[in-house]
Design an enzyme around this catalytic site. Structure first.
Site, PDB file in Angstrom:
ATOM      1  N   ASP A 177       0.883  -1.168   0.000  1.00 19.87           N
ATOM      2  CA  ASP A 177       0.000   0.000   0.000  1.00 19.87           C
ATOM      3  C   ASP A 177       0.917   1.213   0.000  1.00 19.87           C
ATOM      4  OD1 ASP A 177      -3.276   0.287   1.268  1.00 19.87           O
ATOM      5  OD2 ASP A 177      -2.084   1.959   0.518  1.00 19.87           O
ATOM      6  N   ARG A 238     -11.670  -2.057  -9.180  1.00 17.92           N
ATOM      7  CA  ARG A 238     -12.140  -1.355 -10.364  1.00 17.92           C
ATOM      8  C   ARG A 238     -11.376  -1.892 -11.571  1.00 17.92           C
ATOM      9  NH1 ARG A 238     -16.042  -0.060  -8.000  1.00 17.92           N
ATOM     10  NH2 ARG A 238     -16.874   2.025  -7.601  1.00 17.92           N
ATOM     11  N   ASP A 262     -14.480  -9.416 -11.194  1.00 17.34           N
ATOM     12  CA  ASP A 262     -15.835  -8.906 -10.928  1.00 17.34           C
ATOM     13  C   ASP A 262     -16.024  -7.526 -11.529  1.00 17.34           C
ATOM     14  OD1 ASP A 262     -18.427  -8.965  -9.585  1.00 17.34           O
ATOM     15  OD2 ASP A 262     -17.607  -7.452  -8.223  1.00 17.34           O
ATOM     16  N   GLU A 267     -17.390  -1.384 -18.382  1.00 11.95           N
ATOM     17  CA  GLU A 267     -18.539  -2.264 -18.064  1.00 11.95           C
ATOM     18  C   GLU A 267     -19.807  -1.722 -18.715  1.00 11.95           C
ATOM     19  OE1 GLU A 267     -18.728  -2.337 -13.790  1.00 11.95           O
ATOM     20  OE2 GLU A 267     -16.699  -3.107 -13.641  1.00 11.95           O
ATOM     21  N   HIS A 285     -19.856  -7.441 -11.650  1.00  8.26           N
ATOM     22  CA  HIS A 285     -19.757  -6.322 -10.673  1.00  8.26           C
ATOM     23  C   HIS A 285     -20.812  -6.454  -9.568  1.00  8.26           C
ATOM     24  CE1 HIS A 285     -18.482  -1.864 -10.061  1.00  8.26           C
ATOM     25  NE2 HIS A 285     -18.872  -2.408  -8.919  1.00  8.26           N
ATOM     26  N   ILE A 286     -20.638  -7.497  -8.757  1.00  6.99           N
ATOM     27  CA  ILE A 286     -21.621  -7.752  -7.686  1.00  6.99           C
ATOM     28  C   ILE A 286     -20.966  -7.808  -6.307  1.00  6.99           C
ATOM     29  CG2 ILE A 286     -23.357  -8.900  -9.133  1.00  6.99           C
ATOM     30  CD1 ILE A 286     -22.088 -11.594  -7.920  1.00  6.99           C
ATOM     31  N   GLY A 287     -19.790  -7.183  -6.173  1.00  7.38           N
ATOM     32  CA  GLY A 287     -19.063  -7.253  -4.896  1.00  7.38           C
ATOM     33  C   GLY A 287     -19.927  -6.930  -3.691  1.00  7.38           C
ATOM     34  N   SER A 288     -20.734  -5.894  -3.782  1.00  9.15           N
ATOM     35  CA  SER A 288     -21.522  -5.467  -2.614  1.00  9.15           C
ATOM     36  C   SER A 288     -22.965  -5.957  -2.680  1.00  9.15           C
ATOM     37  CB  SER A 288     -21.509  -3.940  -2.509  1.00  9.15           C
ATOM     38  OG  SER A 288     -22.172  -3.359  -3.620  1.00  9.15           O
TER      39      SER A 288
END
Ligand code: 8YV
Length: 319
Positions: A177, A238, A262, A267, A285-288
């Site tokens: 990081d 992303r 994902d 997209e 794109h269904i992470g949440s």
């Protein structure tokens, strides 16, 4: 008078109920995807907008928003769809929804790792298409996750929950990081000063960095070359952080065993070659996307609105 809030997408019922109770919401029951022009039109008279990542607030859109709009309270943790510089220059408050989706996104990341390693796409297709005819010791043999080294690029909230879950699989955690985390947050994870230094330690690489000009195509051919042969890459952050051509080339050459994705560039019109590759496990794109998390995201966005309209500093202000 209750403040008027333009809600750009259909949100969970309990979130819309709370909005109706405390605000004057302009809802989107048909969940129509609005263009920038349509948002500008619908925002007439609105005090706030509650959008998702699907609505783009470029400098041009922000410049044309009605004067009445004071706040963009995102129903998302990522806010790369909002030009925060332009928002700041216009005095617009922008908020996001951190923390509440870390567990759901970490779960999805584990699913990507397991799905990519154990060839979930291939297996499911075989069963559904009745092409599964037999069993043999060499049938559908994948890669074991347990005990492997996991490199996490971006050791923020989601990355740290992924580390916690991965420890349940006896994985050795490495990370990079911008700065080193406290020993408490590291919980034994091994810090590497640069992405390049992290790469050789990744049997699995999970991308959890934010989208920013610095992270566009961060995972490129040079970094991929530094991964151990046969590594597996997963991305639930992303799409822009991956150079698609480089990843696809590595998946085709066998440099990488597999990938689990994902999120994508552009997209939902993703790089067409991903659809052809059998060694990628693809999610939309269904992470949440869990009931619990979507409600928590809505409530968190409303908490931010409540603060703004009570004249207080919102908890999750990003601009
Ligand atoms: C959401 C996300 O589905 O919150 C984010 O940043 O990427 C997703 O979890 C979406 O953005 C909701 O607007």
């Amino acid at each position: 008078m209750k403040p008027v809030v333009l809600v750009t997408r259909k949100l969970p019922d309990s979130v819309e109920d709370r909005l109706r109770r405390d605000y004057n919401p302009i809802l989107n029951p048909g969940d129509v995807l609005y263009s920038g022009d349509e948002i500008i039109e619908r925002a007439k008279g609105a005090d706030a907008i509650m959008p998702c990542h699907t609505e783009k607030f470029s400098a041009a859109v922000i410049a044309r928003l009605p004067e009445s709009v004071r706040v963009i309270a995102n129903f998302s943790v990522g806010y790369d769809h909002v030009d925060t510089e332009a928002a700041r220059a216009r005095g617009l408050i922008v908020t996001n929804t951190p923390e509440v989706l870390s567990d759901a996104t970490a779960e999805l990341t584990m699913m990507l790792m397991l799905g990519a390693a154990r060839r979930a796409s291939e297996g499911e297709r075989l069963v559904r298409t009745r092409e599964w005819k037999d069993w043999s010791p060499s049938f559908m043999v994948g890669t074991q996750v347990t005990g492997k080294r996991l490199g996490i690029l971006g050791f923020g909230r989601v990355g740290r929950v992924v580390a916690k879950r991965a420890r349940g699989f006896d994985m050795e955690i490495h990370y990079n990081d911008i700065k080193r985390a406290s020993p408490e947050l590291e919980a034994g994870a091994i810090f590497h000063k640069t992405p390049a230094e992290l790469m050789p330690h990744c049997d699995f690489l999970a991308l959890h960095c934010v989208a920013s000009p610095q992270t566009v195509k961060l995972l490129n051919a040079e970094l991929i070359a530094l991964l151990p042969d046969g590594a597996i890459v997963v991305n639930a952050s992303r799409g822009v952080v991956i150079d698609d051509d480089a990843l696809i080339a590595a998946l085709k050459s066998g440099k990488l065993t597999a990938a689990g994705l994902d999120v994508y560039n552009n997209e939902p019109d993703i790089h067409p070659e991903y659809r052809q590759l059998t060694n990628v496990f693809l999610m939309p794109h269904i992470g949440s996307a869990t009931k619990e998390t979507r409600i928590a995201m809505g409530f968190r966005a409303i908490d931010n609105l409540d603060a703004v309209f009570a004249g207080k500093e919102p908890r999750d202000r990003v601009a």
